[in-house]
Scaffold this active site. Structure first.
Site, PDB file in Angstrom:
ATOM      1  N   SER A  66       0.811  -1.221   0.000  1.00 45.41           N
ATOM      2  CA  SER A  66       0.000   0.000   0.000  1.00 45.41           C
ATOM      3  C   SER A  66       0.845   1.272   0.000  1.00 45.41           C
ATOM      4  CB  SER A  66      -0.935  -0.060   1.205  1.00 45.41           C
ATOM      5  OG  SER A  66      -1.818   1.014   1.228  1.00 45.41           O
ATOM      6  N   ASP A 287      -6.468   2.011  -2.901  1.00 40.97           N
ATOM      7  CA  ASP A 287      -7.667   1.749  -2.106  1.00 40.97           C
ATOM      8  C   ASP A 287      -7.969   2.909  -1.151  1.00 40.97           C
ATOM      9  OD1 ASP A 287      -5.644   1.278  -0.294  1.00 40.97           O
ATOM     10  OD2 ASP A 287      -6.460  -0.618   0.445  1.00 40.97           O
ATOM     11  N   ALA A 390     -11.020   8.079   8.127  1.00 43.48           N
ATOM     12  CA  ALA A 390     -10.619   9.450   7.804  1.00 43.48           C
ATOM     13  C   ALA A 390      -9.520   9.455   6.743  1.00 43.48           C
ATOM     14  CB  ALA A 390     -10.134  10.154   9.063  1.00 43.48           C
ATOM     15  N   ASN A 391      -8.697   8.415   6.733  1.00 39.67           N
ATOM     16  CA  ASN A 391      -7.578   8.343   5.789  1.00 39.67           C
ATOM     17  C   ASN A 391      -7.996   8.125   4.343  1.00 39.67           C
ATOM     18  OD1 ASN A 391      -8.104   5.570   5.511  1.00 39.67           O
ATOM     19  ND2 ASN A 391      -6.603   4.997   7.065  1.00 39.67           N
ATOM     20  N   SER A 522      -0.815   0.547  17.289  1.00 41.69           N
ATOM     21  CA  SER A 522      -0.898   0.398  15.839  1.00 41.69           C
ATOM     22  C   SER A 522      -1.075  -1.070  15.492  1.00 41.69           C
ATOM     23  CB  SER A 522       0.380   0.935  15.211  1.00 41.69           C
ATOM     24  OG  SER A 522       0.558   0.381  13.925  1.00 41.69           O
TER      25      SER A 522
HETATM   26  C1  16G Z   1      -4.170  -0.664   7.499  1.00 43.75           C
HETATM   27  C2  16G Z   1      -5.657  -0.736   7.280  1.00 43.75           C
HETATM   28  C3  16G Z   1      -6.270   0.629   7.379  1.00 43.75           C
HETATM   29  C4  16G Z   1      -5.925   1.257   8.713  1.00 43.75           C
HETATM   30  C5  16G Z   1      -4.441   1.231   8.948  1.00 43.75           C
HETATM   31  C6  16G Z   1      -4.157   1.631  10.374  1.00 43.75           C
HETATM   32  C7  16G Z   1      -6.831  -2.266   5.809  1.00 43.75           C
HETATM   33  C8  16G Z   1      -6.983  -2.769   4.414  1.00 43.75           C
HETATM   34  N1  16G Z   1      -5.943  -1.282   5.965  1.00 43.75           N
HETATM   35  O1  16G Z   1      -3.558   0.083   6.506  1.00 43.75           O
HETATM   36  O2  16G Z   1      -7.655   0.475   7.261  1.00 43.75           O
HETATM   37  O3  16G Z   1      -6.371   2.580   8.753  1.00 43.75           O
HETATM   38  O4  16G Z   1      -3.952  -0.084   8.765  1.00 43.75           O
HETATM   39  O5  16G Z   1      -2.808   1.452  10.657  1.00 43.75           O
HETATM   40  O6  16G Z   1      -7.477  -2.736   6.733  1.00 43.75           O
HETATM   41  P1  16G Z   1      -2.281   1.454  12.128  1.00 43.75           P
HETATM   42  O7  16G Z   1      -2.976   0.345  12.876  1.00 43.75           O
HETATM   43  O8  16G Z   1      -0.827   1.282  12.020  1.00 43.75           O
HETATM   44  O9  16G Z   1      -2.652   2.790  12.706  1.00 43.75           O
HETATM   45 ZN    ZN Z   2      -3.738   1.136   0.310  1.00 44.93          ZN
END
Ligand code: 16G
Ligand code: ZN
Length: 552
Positions: A66, A287, A390-391, A522
């Protein structure tokens, strides 16, 4: 026996990396690409077993990291529904990835097949679709996945090549519905439903040519490449793609939706020449989507950001308007008593101003933990469920039963009162259900829906952006030894462990007007994330800092 020896011999070519423990996080496995060969091979096995378990259907594997840096890569599985891998298989994914030897691996698989009653013999052949983003490491990882898939008898791998993550999910869903599922079919569906929405715009709303222009930052990834193709199939929208990956730029470096949303600055390749234009940014696997405007003067470096919360709001307004029209009486015809349930789903990161706005629209607002799988699952409980992080990741889900009702209602209306506003509203909703990806959030289909709605409303990006004023916010991360020490509840809005922290956060938050703050571990990095919002940027910054100190 044949199966056993096949697995033993193929797995001997893929030893797991020493001294790293991998886990199937929020969005699959992610790591430096050089560490992933064996994991991807093993996920090939898992996706094949999943396809057999689900009555020989089609599953998918997407190789992408991603918005992460280009040297990283990752792998995730698409379930037969087109959504994320069912959560009860995640522990198996972890166990597979970390099995130290081929014998351990074989034993794990044998036990799991038995426990899950996966039919291995005499079954219809199953299929795993493979896709990857533009990362150079993707090619050899895709080979590893193929090896994994073909080490399970009766399962075939089909390589879909370089695709966006949502395209791959869409293809899996389409195949399982028995529909055509090539890339061209995807483009065809998007462009024709977009055209349909445009054709249904009342003529007084038409925009000028300049207003039909959109500049898109492709993050130097797969999304820009695909958009270059898709845009040639569209009338009534003039898209210029920058950072399409064809020139110098590096994937996600100073570009892309994650960068723009987190840093709130213009991506590389954008500048004063774009003042006044509507701009959008995709992430590395397309995405996620955010919109933005270049700031009007040099002195001010912050962009005007239109994030996932505002896309959610825009979509909710439009859908609600169509539902309202649809429920109006026509002459003698009392319409229908059926009241479809419309709901919206957000996470703790949703700006407080957006939640207030949605509640004022009298929408049902539900919160879930971060991660698409949680939001998606909740949204699927409604007749029409709209979710966004939000992202910029989100979509609109239409239930099968609602779509059946809508089709029937449209039939009825088109014979009784063709061309009525009710019939038009039904047609619009049907078009939205085809335009917006039903498998997963999709920047390309989301972008076309935003553009169609803005044209429908006759709104500029500013009108849209001014639906409500975001509260200033700040995100910080704190490196910690063990992020699992922090345990949250209530969709990550409350900390339950370590004890005492929530009280301390409450005390800090109370010092700021409109203050709100939370912390969460996270799901993708070894950090604790801190979020704060308040009535001014200084206050949000200061609240975030004092909460971060509590974590340290
Ligand atoms: C991943 C998730 C996204 C989430 C992010 C948070 C999917 C497909 N993607 O990229 O939705 O906002 O993790 O990251 O589920 P973090 O847990 O490191 O804050
Ligand atoms: Zn992505």
């Amino acid at each position: 026996e044949e199966q056993r020896s096949l697995l033993l011999s193929s797995s001997s070519c893929f030893s797991p990396p020493q001294g790293v423990r991998l886990s199937y996080g929020t969005a699959g496995f992610r790591a430096d690409a050089t560490l992933l060969q064996s994991t991807v091979y093993r996920i090939g096995i898992l996706a094949a077993l999943r396809a057999l378990k689900m009555e020989s259907s089609v599953t998918g594997i997407m190789i992408t990291a991603s918005h992460n840096k280009v040297t990283d890569n990752g792998v995730k599985v698409a379930d037969p529904s087109g959504g994320m891998l069912s959560q009860d298989w995640e522990p198996f994914a972890d166990a597979l990835a970390n099995a130290p030897t081929p014998q351990h691996l074989l034993q794990l698989i044998t036990e799991f097949v038995k426990k899950e009653k996966i039919p291995l013999e005499g079954v219809r052949p199953a299929t795993v679709l493979l896709g990857r983003d533009t990362r150079p490491s993707g090619e050899s990882l895709l080979e590893a996945a193929k090896q994994g898939i073909s080490s399970i008898l009766g399962v075939a791998a089909v390589d879909m090549g370089i695709v966006t993550t949502p395209q791959l999910h869409w293809m899996v869903l389409a195949r399982n519905k028995g529909l055509k599922a090539h890339e061209l079919d995807y483009f065809e569906q998007l462009s024709s439903s977009f055209r349909c929405l445009i054709d249904l715009i009342p003529s007084e709303g038409r925009m000028s040519e300049r207003d039909l222009k959109l500049v898109v930052d492709g993050a130097n990834g797969v999304g820009g490449e695909k958009l270059e193709v898709l845009k040639t199939m569209l009338d009534n929208l003039f898209i210029e793609v920058r950072n399409s990956g064809k020139d110098e730029g590096v994937l996600n470096e100073g570009v892309g939706a994650d960068f723009v949303q987190k840093e709130k600055v213009v991506p590389h390749g954008f500048g004063s020449q774009d003042i006044g234009l509507r701009c959008a940014s995709l992430d590395g696997d397309a995405d996620r989507l955010v919109y933005f405007c270049v700031p009007p003067s040099k002195g001010c470096s912050n962009i005007e950001l239109v994030d996932g919360d505002k896309m959610l709001s825009l979509f909710a307004i439009f859908v609600k308007e169509q539902l309202h029209t649809l429920s109006k009486e026509i002459g003698e015809n009392t319409g229908s008593n059926y009241q479809p349930r419309l709901g919206v789903v957000q996470t703790a990161y949703a700006n407080g101003a957006s939640t207030n706005f949605l509640k004022k629209l009298q929408l049902e607002v539900i919160f879930t933990p971060t991660g698409v799988k949680y939001l998606h699952e909740k949204a699927a409980e409604f007749d029409i469920g709209i979710y966004f992080e939000a992202n910029g990741h989100g979509t609109i889900l239409f239930s099968e039963s609602f779509l059946c009702w809508l089709e029937a209602r449209h039939e009825e209306l088109s014979s009784a009162s063709k061309g009525s506003e009710q019939e038009t509203a039904a047609l619009r909703l049907l078009a939205v259900s085809k335009l917006i990806n039903q498998a997963v959030g999709d920047a390309l289909s989301g972008l076309l829906l935003v553009e169609a709605i803005l044209q429908h409303m006759g709104w500029s990006i500013h009108t849209w952006s001014e639906l409500y004023q975001d509260l200033p916010s700040r995100q910080l991360k704190v490196k910690v030894v063990d992020r699992t020490a922090v345990v949250t509840a209530n969709a990550e809005r409350i900390v339950v462990r370590p004890p005492g922290i929530q009280e301390a956060i409450n005390t800090e938050t109370a010092k700021y007007p409109q203050g709100r703050s939370f912390i969460r571990p996270s799901g993708t990095e070894d950090v604790i994330r801190v979020y704060a919002e308040a009535s001014t940027q200084e206050a949000a910054d200061s609240l975030a800092n004092s909460v971060a100190i509590l974590v340290d």
